[in-house]
Design a protein around this motif. Structure first.
Motif, short mmCIF file in Angstrom:
data_model
loop_
_atom_site.label_atom_id
_atom_site.label_comp_id
_atom_site.label_asym_id
_atom_site.label_seq_id
_atom_site.Cartn_x
_atom_site.Cartn_y
_atom_site.Cartn_z
N LEU A 21 -4.26 -0.68 -6.96
CA LEU A 21 -5.14 -1.38 -6.01
C LEU A 21 -5.11 -0.73 -4.63
N VAL A 22 -3.93 -0.27 -4.20
CA VAL A 22 -3.85 0.45 -2.92
C VAL A 22 -4.68 1.74 -3.00
N ASN A 23 -4.57 2.46 -4.12
CA ASN A 23 -5.37 3.68 -4.28
C ASN A 23 -6.87 3.37 -4.18
N ALA A 24 -7.31 2.30 -4.83
CA ALA A 24 -8.73 1.94 -4.81
C ALA A 24 -9.19 1.56 -3.40
N ALA A 25 -8.42 0.72 -2.72
CA ALA A 25 -8.81 0.25 -1.38
C ALA A 25 -8.65 1.33 -0.32
N LYS A 26 -7.53 2.03 -0.33
CA LYS A 26 -7.21 3.00 0.72
C LYS A 26 -7.87 4.36 0.49
N SER A 65 -11.96 -4.45 0.68
CA SER A 65 -10.89 -3.45 0.75
C SER A 65 -9.86 -3.86 1.79
N THR A 66 -8.66 -4.06 1.33
CA THR A 66 -7.55 -4.47 2.19
C THR A 66 -6.25 -4.05 1.51
N LEU A 67 -5.19 -4.01 2.30
CA LEU A 67 -3.87 -3.76 1.73
C LEU A 67 -3.07 -5.05 1.58
N TYR A 68 -3.68 -6.18 1.96
CA TYR A 68 -3.04 -7.48 1.76
C TYR A 68 -3.37 -7.92 0.33
N LEU A 69 -2.49 -7.60 -0.59
CA LEU A 69 -2.79 -7.75 -2.01
C LEU A 69 -1.99 -8.83 -2.72
N CYS A 70 -1.13 -9.55 -2.03
CA CYS A 70 -0.28 -10.55 -2.69
C CYS A 70 -1.06 -11.57 -3.51
N PRO A 128 -14.01 -2.51 5.08
CA PRO A 128 -14.09 -3.91 4.65
C PRO A 128 -15.46 -4.29 4.07
N SER A 129 -16.45 -3.45 4.24
CA SER A 129 -17.76 -3.74 3.64
C SER A 129 -17.82 -3.30 2.17
N LYS A 130 -16.80 -2.56 1.73
CA LYS A 130 -16.73 -2.13 0.33
C LYS A 130 -15.75 -3.02 -0.42
N THR A 131 -16.00 -3.19 -1.69
CA THR A 131 -15.14 -4.06 -2.49
C THR A 131 -14.41 -3.30 -3.59
N VAL A 132 -13.31 -3.89 -3.99
CA VAL A 132 -12.58 -3.45 -5.17
C VAL A 132 -12.83 -4.53 -6.22
N ASP A 161 -13.67 1.04 -7.62
CA ASP A 161 -13.91 1.06 -6.18
C ASP A 161 -15.28 1.65 -5.91
N GLN A 162 -15.71 1.61 -4.66
CA GLN A 162 -17.02 2.10 -4.27
C GLN A 162 -16.93 3.41 -3.50
N GLY A 163 -15.84 4.12 -3.69
CA GLY A 163 -15.64 5.39 -3.00
C GLY A 163 -16.35 6.54 -3.67
#
Length: 156
Positions: free
Chosen positions: A51-56, A20-25, A63-67, A84-86
């Motif tokens: 992707l921002v919705n899933a990570a944020k 999970s990060t907002l660095y998505l480029c 950071p221990s969770k993944t998209v 996502d794992q939310g």
């Protein structure tokens, strides 16, 4: 650090996962590699929002969770399935936010409570993609866009 894993799943599907990060480029570049140039900016905006919705919102930037994103191009349609794992959320049946109301809001937090579930980001998804569908727990989003027939190269 972003770890990308690409492996075929089923027929033409490719799966990538990242912390999970907002660095998505780099993720967006990979997801857009088969998209025709005229549609890249529009679809990039929609995928970035998803992707921002899933990570944020889904993974709370843990950071221990993944998209996880599965994607493929089948005939003239590109499909993305974002998980996502939310804890999930109650997905809207469809986005009812009218365009003039959307223009007034610069942030989802500015929306009245009853419109918050379909804020600006979800409105964007419904405008860009031909299909927007969540699983019933709100942890997996399926997006589809017709991509090729309208942009086939014309020979002069």
């Amino acid at each position: 650090m972003i770890a990308l894993t690409s492996r075929p799943v089923k027929r033409n599907w490719v799966t990538i996962s990242f912390a999970s990060t907002l660095y998505l480029c780099p993720v967006l570049d990979l997801l857009l590699s088969e998209i025709p140039d005229p549609l890249q900016a529009e679809i990039r905006l929609g995928l970035q929002e998803a992707l921002v919705n899933a990570a944020k919102h889904g993974n709370k930037l843990d950071p221990s969770k993944t998209v996880v994103v599965r994607f493929c191009l089948i005939q003239d349609y590109c499909w993305w399935i974002i998980s996502d794992q939310g804890g999930g959320f109650k997905p809207p049946c469809q986005c009812q936010l009218r365009e003039e109301e959307n223009d007034k809001h610069t942030h989802d937090s500015d929306l009245p409570h009853d419109e918050h579930e379909c804020g600006r980001g979800l409105y964007i998804l419904y405008q860009i993609f031909d299909r927007v569908q969540w699983n019933r727990t709100g942890t997996e989003l399926t997006l589809c866009k017709k991509v090729t027939t309208a942009y086939k190269r014309q020979d002069w």
